[in-house]
Enzyme design. Structure first.
Site, PDB file in Angstrom:
ATOM      1  CG  PHE A 172      -1.954  -1.288   1.191  1.00  0.00           C
ATOM      2  CD1 PHE A 172      -2.898  -0.751   0.743  1.00  0.00           C
ATOM      3  CD2 PHE A 172      -1.348  -2.726   1.826  1.00  0.00           C
ATOM      4  CE1 PHE A 172      -4.041  -1.882   1.054  1.00  0.00           C
ATOM      5  CE2 PHE A 172      -2.427  -3.399   2.119  1.00  0.00           C
ATOM      6  CZ  PHE A 172      -3.743  -2.691   1.658  1.00  0.00           C
ATOM      7  CG  ASP A 173       0.913   6.014  -1.030  1.00  0.00           C
ATOM      8  OD1 ASP A 173       2.415   6.010  -0.848  1.00  0.00           O
ATOM      9  OD2 ASP A 173       0.329   6.494  -1.595  1.00  0.00           O
TER      10      ASP A 173
END
Length: 216
Positions: free
Chosen positions: A11-12
């Site tokens: 995930f960002d």
């Protein structure tokens, strides 16, 4: 439903797991109002969300770039807990994925100390086995280096992973590293703009990952 081989989700952070948009916008406007009085409005700084600070500020004033980054980071740090919130269904989704045995990681262009502040504020830090920050790489997203580093740390292959983010840098970094990709429709830049970069999936809310992975 996604490939059964997928066991890893990266995930960002900003704009994906936690809502830092108002903090980022305020930090840019605070800095730019000092160095370029009256030149930038809210809509002008939206394109700056996502790329590394050096890339943005060097394009505005190369001679003052380091000063501008320092001012931005000081304001960002001071205002962090006041302006940062968690997106809907994030905590519950991470909890379900973790219980189902998925390996979870973060790949961000932020510095580690600010990342740690966001994870502590929202309580999602324990879900992640690795967190790759700007401190850890020479080449930030969209270069594949940070995604590949996270995969190595998780002992995962690209074919086993999905990269999730709110910016085209996230989608391209995943593609460049050979992972599947997912964009988030709550991106401040607009889902249509992100869709132009053809992520494999577009999430309307984070819990959509549970259906994509088959967890629920």
């Amino acid at each position: 439903m996604t490939d059964k081989r997928v066991n890893t989700i990266l995930f960002d952070l900003d704009g994906t797991l936690i809502n830092t948009n108002e903090l980022i916008i305020a930090s840019y406007l605070h800095t730019l109002d000092h160095y370029c009085p009256g030149r930038y409005q809210r809509e002008d700084v939206l394109p700056f969300i996502g790329p590394p600070l050096y890339e943005t500020f060097s394009g505005i004033n190369a001679a003052k770039c380091d000063e501008m980054i320092s001012m931005y980071r000081a304001f960002n740090h001071d205002m962090h807990d006041e302006l940062v919130t968690e997106y809907e269904t994030v905590y519950e989704t991470l909890d379900e994925l973790k219980k189902a045995g998925y390996k979870l990681g973060i790949v961000t262009t932020k510095l580690r100390d600010t990342v740690n502040m966001g994870l502590a504020l929202t309580g999602i830090g324990p879900f992640f086995e690795t967190v790759v920050t700007l401190d850890d790489v020479k080449n930030p997203k969209p270069d594949p280096e940070p995604v590949r580093l996270a995969l190595r740390q998780l002992a995962s292959e690209p074919s086993e992973a999905i990269m999730v983010g709110d910016n085209y840098h996230d989608v391209l970094a995943g593609k460049n590293a050979g992972t599947k990709t997912a964009g988030v429709a709550w991106t401040i830049k607009g889902a249509k703009e992100l869709a132009r970069h053809e992520p494999d999936y577009m999430l309307e809310k984070m819990s959509d990952l549970l259906q994509i992975t088959g967890v629920k």
